[in-house]
Design a protein around this motif. Sequence first.
Motif, PDB file in Angstrom:
ATOM      1  N   ASN A 235       0.805  -1.230   0.000  1.00  0.00           N
ATOM      2  CA  ASN A 235       0.000   0.000   0.000  1.00  0.00           C
ATOM      3  C   ASN A 235       0.834   1.275   0.000  1.00  0.00           C
ATOM      4  O   ASN A 235       0.688   2.134   0.873  1.00  0.00           O
ATOM      5  N   THR A 236       1.695   1.380  -0.983  1.00  0.00           N
ATOM      6  CA  THR A 236       2.515   2.581  -1.169  1.00  0.00           C
ATOM      7  C   THR A 236       1.928   3.369  -2.324  1.00  0.00           C
ATOM      8  O   THR A 236       1.814   2.850  -3.441  1.00  0.00           O
ATOM      9  N   THR A 237       1.539   4.600  -2.079  1.00  0.00           N
ATOM     10  CA  THR A 237       0.924   5.382  -3.146  1.00  0.00           C
ATOM     11  C   THR A 237       1.962   5.811  -4.175  1.00  0.00           C
ATOM     12  O   THR A 237       3.137   6.008  -3.855  1.00  0.00           O
ATOM     13  N   VAL A 238       1.507   5.938  -5.406  1.00  0.00           N
ATOM     14  CA  VAL A 238       2.380   6.340  -6.509  1.00  0.00           C
ATOM     15  C   VAL A 238       3.028   7.688  -6.199  1.00  0.00           C
ATOM     16  O   VAL A 238       2.411   8.577  -5.621  1.00  0.00           O
TER      17      VAL A 238
ATOM     18  N   ASN B   9      -6.244  -7.223  -6.390  1.00  0.00           N
ATOM     19  CA  ASN B   9      -7.281  -6.211  -6.489  1.00  0.00           C
ATOM     20  C   ASN B   9      -6.796  -4.930  -5.821  1.00  0.00           C
ATOM     21  O   ASN B   9      -6.548  -4.902  -4.616  1.00  0.00           O
ATOM     22  N   LEU B  10      -6.671  -3.853  -6.613  1.00  0.00           N
ATOM     23  CA  LEU B  10      -6.249  -2.568  -6.066  1.00  0.00           C
ATOM     24  C   LEU B  10      -7.363  -1.535  -6.203  1.00  0.00           C
ATOM     25  O   LEU B  10      -7.109  -0.338  -6.368  1.00  0.00           O
ATOM     26  N   GLY B  11      -8.600  -2.011  -6.154  1.00  0.00           N
ATOM     27  CA  GLY B  11      -9.767  -1.136  -6.124  1.00  0.00           C
ATOM     28  C   GLY B  11     -10.505  -1.316  -4.821  1.00  0.00           C
ATOM     29  O   GLY B  11     -10.433  -2.369  -4.176  1.00  0.00           O
ATOM     30  N   ALA B  12     -11.245  -0.281  -4.403  1.00  0.00           N
ATOM     31  CA  ALA B  12     -11.927  -0.324  -3.112  1.00  0.00           C
ATOM     32  C   ALA B  12     -13.058  -1.348  -3.092  1.00  0.00           C
ATOM     33  O   ALA B  12     -13.327  -1.963  -2.057  1.00  0.00           O
ATOM     34  N   GLN B  13     -13.707  -1.552  -4.241  1.00  0.00           N
ATOM     35  CA  GLN B  13     -14.792  -2.529  -4.299  1.00  0.00           C
ATOM     36  C   GLN B  13     -14.234  -3.945  -4.330  1.00  0.00           C
ATOM     37  O   GLN B  13     -13.159  -4.200  -4.874  1.00  0.00           O
ATOM     38  N   GLU B  14     -14.952  -4.876  -3.753  1.00  0.00           N
ATOM     39  CA  GLU B  14     -14.537  -6.272  -3.759  1.00  0.00           C
ATOM     40  C   GLU B  14     -14.495  -6.795  -5.194  1.00  0.00           C
ATOM     41  O   GLU B  14     -15.436  -6.596  -5.963  1.00  0.00           O
ATOM     42  N   LEU B  15     -13.376  -7.443  -5.545  1.00  0.00           N
ATOM     43  CA  LEU B  15     -13.244  -8.039  -6.874  1.00  0.00           C
ATOM     44  C   LEU B  15     -13.965  -9.382  -6.880  1.00  0.00           C
ATOM     45  O   LEU B  15     -13.725 -10.231  -6.023  1.00  0.00           O
ATOM     46  N   LEU B  16     -14.855  -9.557  -7.860  1.00  0.00           N
ATOM     47  CA  LEU B  16     -15.607 -10.805  -8.002  1.00  0.00           C
ATOM     48  C   LEU B  16     -15.112 -11.521  -9.244  1.00  0.00           C
ATOM     49  O   LEU B  16     -15.241 -11.009 -10.362  1.00  0.00           O
TER      50      LEU B  16
END
Length: 287
Positions: free
Chosen positions: A49-52, A181-188
């Motif tokens: 979790n290191t921001t660009v 998964n690097l998005g806040a929503q759960e990856l399905l």
Amino acid sequence: MRKLSIILLLASLSFNTSCGDDTTKTAEPPPNAPQLMPTPLDLTLWINNTTVNSHKTSNIVILNGGKTALQINSVTLAGYKGLGNAETTFTIDTGTLPASVEYNTTIALPVTFSPTSVGVHLAEVNITSNAENRPNVTFYVIGIATDTNIPSTAKLYFYPEDGVVTTTSTGSHRAPVRFINLGAQELLVYGYKITGTDASSFTIPTNVTQPSTECSTVACGDSLTSIPAGCNPIRVAFGSSVPLVVEYSGDINTAAVASFEVVSNSSSCNEDALTLTNKLAAVSQGD
């Protein structure tokens, strides 16, 4: 007579107590030769979790478990399996080498992750020393870079350098396939597809966890509310990875290329694909 019997019984009990099996074990003394004892123990350093366009540092720690001084001769940073350009994303502070580490003391090697793009970044740190047990040791470094503003949707990223067929210790031929998964929503994840000219040479092992068969009709980008009853997708939270492998059954001396696709609710689902290649053919031909 009874008194004599009691005395003999007590003597017997005393003898058994003092001469019986002793379960107390003396600690083994440390070996004289230097011993390299690493942290992390699995030789994998995660920097999460290191921001660009920012940076984060984590340490590789080396403990000397031997009485003789451990001498660290060299510490080098390289791309994962010799691929990629890790030096632009990672740096390591080696201090002054060679470095001497006395018995039961440590040396910390700070690894700094400075990503300029979102996704998974890989590197290797190779250490040579006079250690009796591990004169040459390689740490695997994984950096996870996130966007400054994390997408509200699910977002899938593959691990770079995956998809290349190698020979396993059992003689089979497999390629790693990992995504995060690097998005806040759960990856399905609704399913996996292998496409392309040489797709028939690549298969997903039967022991790999897959979504239920009811998910087979789900299309890329579908949300949870639009999937059929009974469909149980694989759920991947933010920052979590899915490790898979594919098997290669084609001729190892023949070049082969296919595409591995993940059917999911990722915002870039129709673009998500990893190239599968059999590079053993080039190796066998001396290229």
